[in-house]
Scaffold this active site. Structure first.
Site, mmCIF file in Angstrom:
data_model
loop_
_atom_site.group_PDB
_atom_site.id
_atom_site.type_symbol
_atom_site.label_atom_id
_atom_site.label_comp_id
_atom_site.label_asym_id
_atom_site.label_seq_id
_atom_site.Cartn_x
_atom_site.Cartn_y
_atom_site.Cartn_z
ATOM 1 N N LYS A 53 0.835 -1.206 0.000
ATOM 2 C CA LYS A 53 0.000 0.000 0.000
ATOM 3 C C LYS A 53 0.871 1.257 0.000
ATOM 4 O O LYS A 53 0.575 2.225 -0.714
ATOM 5 C CB LYS A 53 -0.942 -0.021 1.207
ATOM 6 C CG LYS A 53 -2.021 -1.083 1.092
ATOM 7 C CD LYS A 53 -2.715 -1.378 2.411
ATOM 8 C CE LYS A 53 -3.717 -2.517 2.244
ATOM 9 N NZ LYS A 53 -4.315 -2.959 3.523
ATOM 10 N N GLN A 97 -5.013 -1.553 9.646
ATOM 11 C CA GLN A 97 -4.704 -2.852 9.045
ATOM 12 C C GLN A 97 -5.184 -3.988 9.961
ATOM 13 O O GLN A 97 -4.823 -4.044 11.140
ATOM 14 C CB GLN A 97 -3.196 -2.976 8.802
ATOM 15 C CG GLN A 97 -2.766 -4.265 8.137
ATOM 16 C CD GLN A 97 -3.267 -4.387 6.713
ATOM 17 O OE1 GLN A 97 -3.247 -3.448 5.952
ATOM 18 N NE2 GLN A 97 -3.722 -5.577 6.353
ATOM 19 N N ASP A 120 -11.089 2.368 4.074
ATOM 20 C CA ASP A 120 -11.436 0.968 3.868
ATOM 21 C C ASP A 120 -12.935 0.758 3.683
ATOM 22 O O ASP A 120 -13.372 -0.359 3.409
ATOM 23 C CB ASP A 120 -10.945 0.133 5.059
ATOM 24 C CG ASP A 120 -10.112 -1.061 4.624
ATOM 25 O OD1 ASP A 120 -9.920 -1.249 3.409
ATOM 26 O OD2 ASP A 120 -9.654 -1.808 5.498
#
Length: 290
Positions: A53, A97, A120
């Site tokens: 990422k 994460q 997200d």
């Protein structure tokens, strides 16, 4: 043989377009979009995802503002970090994460991310916007799947779409996105009866269960579009070397399906591309860019 749905090529195309736009916006608005990825602990798979990422951010010109915390980090410290990032004018997207160490409540921490910075797409507000088919940040993997289907002109309206797996990360939002596109979704899970009958009825089959090569060719409708979200490491019985496989048995399914995603190179790159896209959407909203 099925046509390959090349997520890697499409992701590169999306990133190239973002790069051009970000270069112009940085000159006009004085800063690039910013994405903060928070990782707790030293999970090797998570570390690899975070590196990917960060690399993708660098390639398109998004400022990567990530932080890595020790596994024993207390919930209060993470909550304060999220609160600070919510108010940080350099930050347009925040990603926590997953998975987190067991002593941390992922749901409680995700809910503390400002919905308009929820890169997200997992905040209850954004999931509610998806449910109501309103504009908002979308869960990255299913949104990436939708982009991949659209780019390959795969018809959805009126089609039967089976989704294997009911996680809040993929399965549930995937079914809702397909419904919003006027498909007829069927949720298939571990308690479903006649699984093979359900999968064989599907014009579009999305598999996200985390079981290596679960779906075989005789469980797929001829001419279907098969999207494999799974990514599993298995050892080769002959060499002992690890390799990546999906939740779909590519060898037996590809002669049956009309379209299929490979693993790797299918859905994975699209997940990252959608994360970048979400960050840019938040940036555009902040600066009122059409």
């Amino acid at each position: 043989m099925a046509q390959i749905l090349d997520g890697k090529a499409l992701a590169l195309s999306i990133q190239a377009e973002l790069t051009t736009r970000i270069q112009a916006w940085q000159i006009e608005y004085g800063r690039p979009p910013g994405l903060a990825v928070l990782m707790v602990g030293d999970n090797p798979a998570s570390a690899a995802y975070v590196r990917n990422k960060a690399r993708a951010c660098e390639q398109v010109g998004i400022a990567a503002l990530g932080q890595i915390f020790p596994a024993e980090t207390e919930p209060a410290q993470l909550a304060q970090t999220i609160a600070d990032l919510n108010h940080d004018s350099r930050v347009d997207g925040i990603l926590l994460q997953l998975p987190l160490p067991q002593h941390l409540d992922a749901i409680a921490l995700l809910e503390q991310i400002a919905p308009d910075k929820d890169a997200d797409g997992l905040h209850p507000v954004n999931l509610g916007r998806l449910l109501r088919d309103e504009p908002g940040l979308r869960s990255c993997t299913p949104a990436g799947v939708m982009q991949l289907l659209k780019a390959n002109n795969i018809p959805l309206e009126g089609k039967t779409a089976a989704v294997l797996g009911r996680s809040v990360l993929v399965g549930k939002p995937m079914a809702m996105m397909l419904l919003n596109a006027n498909a007829t979704p069927i949720m298939v899970h571990s308690r479903s009866k006649n699984l093979s009958e359900l999968t064989r009825s599907a014009d579009i089959l999305v598999v996200a269960v985390g079981i290596p090569e679960l779906v075989k060719g005789d469980q797929v409708k001829p001419g279907a579009a098969v999207v494999d979200v799974g990514i599993n490491r298995i050892a080769d019985p002959v060499t002992g070397l690890e390799r990546l496989v999906g939740d779909v048995d590519f060898e037996s399914v590809s002669p049956v399906a009309r379209w299929i995603t490979p693993v790797p190179g299918g859905v994975g790159p699209m997940t990252v591309a959608t994360l970048l896209h979400n960050t840019v959407l938040s940036y555009r909203k902040r600066f009122k860019i059409d």
